[in-house]
Design an enzyme around this catalytic site. Structure first.
Site, PDB file in Angstrom:
ATOM      1  N   ARG A  52     -89.103  16.819 -80.928  1.00 15.21           N
ATOM      2  CA  ARG A  52     -88.282  15.585 -81.490  1.00 15.21           C
ATOM      3  C   ARG A  52     -88.964  14.239 -81.051  1.00 15.21           C
ATOM      4  O   ARG A  52     -89.474  13.964 -80.123  1.00 15.21           O
ATOM      5  CB  ARG A  52     -86.892  15.531 -80.538  1.00 15.21           C
ATOM      6  CG  ARG A  52     -86.013  14.549 -81.067  1.00 15.21           C
ATOM      7  CD  ARG A  52     -84.599  15.050 -80.503  1.00 15.21           C
ATOM      8  NE  ARG A  52     -83.726  13.884 -79.998  1.00 15.21           N
ATOM      9  CZ  ARG A  52     -82.892  13.939 -79.465  1.00 15.21           C
ATOM     10  NH1 ARG A  52     -82.363  14.933 -78.630  1.00 15.21           N
ATOM     11  NH2 ARG A  52     -82.258  12.665 -79.334  1.00 15.21           N
ATOM     12  N   LYS A 108     -71.048  10.672 -64.799  1.00 23.96           N
ATOM     13  CA  LYS A 108     -69.651  10.523 -64.356  1.00 23.96           C
ATOM     14  C   LYS A 108     -69.036  11.819 -64.597  1.00 23.96           C
ATOM     15  O   LYS A 108     -68.220  12.060 -63.672  1.00 23.96           O
ATOM     16  CB  LYS A 108     -68.901   9.333 -64.907  1.00 23.96           C
ATOM     17  CG  LYS A 108     -68.899   9.126 -66.558  1.00 23.96           C
ATOM     18  CD  LYS A 108     -69.544   8.137 -66.968  1.00 23.96           C
ATOM     19  CE  LYS A 108     -70.517   8.286 -68.299  1.00 23.96           C
ATOM     20  NZ  LYS A 108     -71.427   7.501 -68.613  1.00 23.96           N
ATOM     21  N   GLU A 132     -75.089   5.535 -59.107  1.00 28.15           N
ATOM     22  CA  GLU A 132     -74.783   3.842 -59.147  1.00 28.15           C
ATOM     23  C   GLU A 132     -74.668   3.896 -60.756  1.00 28.15           C
ATOM     24  O   GLU A 132     -73.676   3.120 -61.082  1.00 28.15           O
ATOM     25  CB  GLU A 132     -75.894   3.031 -58.863  1.00 28.15           C
ATOM     26  CG  GLU A 132     -75.909   1.658 -59.086  1.00 28.15           C
ATOM     27  CD  GLU A 132     -74.595   1.107 -58.177  1.00 28.15           C
ATOM     28  OE1 GLU A 132     -74.694   0.900 -57.148  1.00 28.15           O
ATOM     29  OE2 GLU A 132     -73.475   0.884 -58.994  1.00 28.15           O
ATOM     30  N   GLY A 137     -72.030   1.280 -65.917  1.00 31.98           N
ATOM     31  CA  GLY A 137     -73.650   1.034 -66.157  1.00 31.98           C
ATOM     32  C   GLY A 137     -74.558   0.028 -65.216  1.00 31.98           C
ATOM     33  O   GLY A 137     -74.587   0.444 -64.217  1.00 31.98           O
ATOM     34  N   ILE A 139     -73.565  -2.735 -63.611  1.00 31.42           N
ATOM     35  CA  ILE A 139     -73.021  -3.386 -62.605  1.00 31.42           C
ATOM     36  C   ILE A 139     -73.187  -2.664 -61.178  1.00 31.42           C
ATOM     37  O   ILE A 139     -73.045  -1.507 -61.395  1.00 31.42           O
ATOM     38  CB  ILE A 139     -71.489  -3.551 -62.880  1.00 31.42           C
ATOM     39  CG1 ILE A 139     -71.361  -4.355 -64.199  1.00 31.42           C
ATOM     40  CG2 ILE A 139     -70.961  -4.196 -61.757  1.00 31.42           C
ATOM     41  CD1 ILE A 139     -69.865  -4.263 -64.673  1.00 31.42           C
ATOM     42  N   GLU A 193     -69.161   7.282 -78.066  1.00 29.52           N
ATOM     43  CA  GLU A 193     -69.491   8.587 -77.836  1.00 29.52           C
ATOM     44  C   GLU A 193     -69.642   9.832 -78.993  1.00 29.52           C
ATOM     45  O   GLU A 193     -68.587   9.716 -79.724  1.00 29.52           O
ATOM     46  CB  GLU A 193     -68.845   9.174 -76.783  1.00 29.52           C
ATOM     47  CG  GLU A 193     -69.124   8.228 -75.599  1.00 29.52           C
ATOM     48  CD  GLU A 193     -70.029   8.356 -74.399  1.00 29.52           C
ATOM     49  OE1 GLU A 193     -71.036   9.365 -74.678  1.00 29.52           O
ATOM     50  OE2 GLU A 193     -70.454   7.749 -73.625  1.00 29.52           O
ATOM     51  N   LYS A 208     -64.668   7.400 -64.418  1.00 33.40           N
ATOM     52  CA  LYS A 208     -65.089   6.392 -63.427  1.00 33.40           C
ATOM     53  C   LYS A 208     -64.197   5.931 -62.468  1.00 33.40           C
ATOM     54  O   LYS A 208     -64.547   5.714 -61.378  1.00 33.40           O
ATOM     55  CB  LYS A 208     -65.547   5.149 -64.427  1.00 33.40           C
ATOM     56  CG  LYS A 208     -66.932   5.624 -65.169  1.00 33.40           C
ATOM     57  CD  LYS A 208     -67.059   4.562 -66.278  1.00 33.40           C
ATOM     58  CE  LYS A 208     -68.077   4.933 -67.347  1.00 33.40           C
ATOM     59  NZ  LYS A 208     -68.089   4.110 -68.657  1.00 33.40           N
ATOM     60  N   GLY A 307     -75.678   1.306 -72.223  1.00 31.56           N
ATOM     61  CA  GLY A 307     -76.863   0.868 -72.976  1.00 31.56           C
ATOM     62  C   GLY A 307     -78.115   1.220 -72.213  1.00 31.56           C
ATOM     63  O   GLY A 307     -78.002   1.430 -70.930  1.00 31.56           O
TER      64      GLY A 307
HETATM   65  N1  HSE Z   1     -69.142   5.232 -73.772  1.00 33.17           N
HETATM   66  C1  HSE Z   1     -69.250   4.458 -72.575  1.00 33.17           C
HETATM   67  C2  HSE Z   1     -68.538   3.049 -72.599  1.00 33.17           C
HETATM   68  C3  HSE Z   1     -70.776   4.576 -72.072  1.00 33.17           C
HETATM   69  O1  HSE Z   1     -68.426   2.876 -73.795  1.00 33.17           O
HETATM   70  O2  HSE Z   1     -68.714   2.447 -71.798  1.00 33.17           O
HETATM   71  C4  HSE Z   1     -70.875   4.545 -70.739  1.00 33.17           C
HETATM   72  O3  HSE Z   1     -70.184   5.498 -69.994  1.00 33.17           O
END
Ligand code: HSE
Length: 443
Positions: A52, A108, A132, A137, A139, A193, A208, A307
């Site tokens: 890929r 997660k 973490e 993300g 933070i 997603e 989360k 991201g």
């Molecule tokens: N799909 C998630 C969001 C990505 O939009 O926050 C990180 O878990």
């Protein structure tokens, strides 16, 4: 000068986050190694598909499709599980932890579903599980709760933990767009997603919330025990009416503990939140978490919740903790996820029943536009002892109307019962829609 130790890292998965970890370790290698007092070497990169095309090209000798080159390799000090999913990732994480390895993850769903077992395996075998990047993300919310705010007991943690749904709600609010129109833009931008339910039905943010509840209170709650509702039903009108009343609509994770009653409420749902709250101003793809501790008061963290760069920043922070650990430092992680300590934190703590949630509500009721409708709605509400705070009505082009009300303090059971009665009322069309009104003073 003493020779720096070389720490060997194996990456399981080389998608967006894996490549970000590679790119950002390379980009800041000098300052990172200086701060760590160690050299970092990514010695193995395991992918599913070797052919890929990828933005980052890795020397051929490092690349394989054989996870045992990471998981069963005694030369590897840190395993980064960045493949996602709960099948192969679970097997490989178990295998690495059983061998006493340090595993860093952004997964997660895996922690939410199997965290209790995985932390136990780590503990029993002298391994460590760092996570973490799994919440919010970039933070550093895990480190903040575990270390920075360790002096506190946490009455309330709430915030926005899903960037995609926040992006959709923000654009609906700013541009008066419908959910569907904004969703198709979000899809085009690659924000949603592959399994859209994760973002749109609140599952990702609920994962989360479960992790934060465990971290702050030592209690694992299951997803099916908590309220988990997404943003699909939120309409432009809901946002408009809320704005007139001084609120924004946000998808909120709430983890509220009543230390007197020893009850814990964990929930994830759209909520009307006062524009005065800092979290209400967290827009677009940003995440924000408000943490209230009994010693420090309220601390709010805002940042990019998803991201490549934001997530890899958190993964690298865990790699750094692992490097310190390998060099002999005792990090709070070692004891932080210890069952004995956590069972003490959660001793006697009960999960609050969904139906016993108390608060104020917003309801949108689609009705035939005819006389006596409001009286019928009032009658049903009165039967459940629900009192109106505000009433708005909007006539629709087809001759029907939406009645939007907010209530005074009531509870979930009464609202559910009122909605069921309203639904069977002849003048009511379809199912009434309700949104909880969040009050940080009474969460
Ligand atoms: N799909 C998630 C969001 C990505 O939009 O926050 C990180 O878990």
């Amino acid at each position: 000068m003493s020779k720096k130790r070389t720490v060997r890292i194996g990456l399981l998965g080389f998608g967006v986050v894996g490549q970000g970890v590679w790119k950002n370790i390379e980009g800041n290698r000098q300052s990172l190694e200086y701060r760590l007092g160690a050299k970092l070497e990514i010695s193995e990169v395991v992918v599913k598909n070797l052919t890929r095309p990828r933005e980052i090209s890795v020397p051929k000798a490092l690349l394989s499709d054989d996870p045992s080159r990471v998981v069963d390799n005694t030369e590897i000090d840190i395993v980064c599980e960045l493949m996602g999913g709960t099948d192969e990732a679970l097997d490989l994480t178990r295998r690495a932890l059983e061998q006493g390895k340090i595993v860093v993850t952004a997964n997660k769903a895996l922690i939410c579903e199997y965290g209790e077992e995985l932390f136990a395996i780590a503990r029993e075998n002298g391994g460590h599980y760092f996570y973490e990047a799994s919440v919010a993300g970039g933070i550093p919310i895990i480190k903040t709760i575990r270390e920075g705010l360790i002096a506190n007991r946490f009455n309330l943690i709430f915030g926005i933990l899903n960037g995609t749904s926040n992006y959709i709600l923000t654009r609906m609010e700013r541009e008066g767009l419908s959910f569907e129109a904004t969703l198709s833009d979000a899809r085009e931008l690659g924000y949603v997603e592959a399994d859209e339910a994760l973002d749109l039905d609140g599952i990702d943010a609920a994962h989360k919330a479960v992790i934060l509840a465990f971290l702050a209170h030592g209690k694992w709650v299951r997803l099916d025990e908590i309220i988990c509702e997404g943003i699909r039903e939120v309409s432009r009108e809901d946002i408009e009416v809320s704005a007139q009343l001084g609120y924004k609509i946000k998808l909120l994770a709430v983890i509220a503990r009543d230390f007197e009653k020893e009850s814990l409420s964990v929930r994830l749902h759209p909520a009307l939140i006062s524009k005065e709250e800092v979290i209400a101003g967290v827009d677009e793809v940003y995440n924000g978490v408000s943490v209230t501790g009994d010693v420090v008061g309220t601390t709010v963290l805002i940042g990019r919740g998803a991201g490549q760069d934001a997530t890899s920043s958190s993964v690298i922070s865990d790699i750094a903790d692992a490097v310190f650990l390998l060099q002999g430092a005792v990090t709070p992680v070692v004891s932080g996820e210890d069952r004995a300590i956590h069972s003490k934190l959660s001793d006697g703590l009960k999960l609050k029943e969904k139906e016993s949630l108390e608060g104020r509500y917003y309801l949108r009721i689609h009705v035939k536009n005819q006389e006596g409708v409001l009286a019928k709605i009032s009658d049903i509400m009165a039967r459940e002892h629900i009192s109106f705070a505000t009433v708005n009505q909007k006539e629709l082009e087809d001759g029907t109307a939406n009645v939007m009300v907010t209530t005074h303090e009531t509870n979930e059971a009464s609202i559910l019962s009122a909605k069921t009665m309203l639904e069977t009322e002849e003048t009511v069309i379809g199912e009434p829609f309700s949104i909880r009104i969040f009050d940080s003073g009474n969460a």
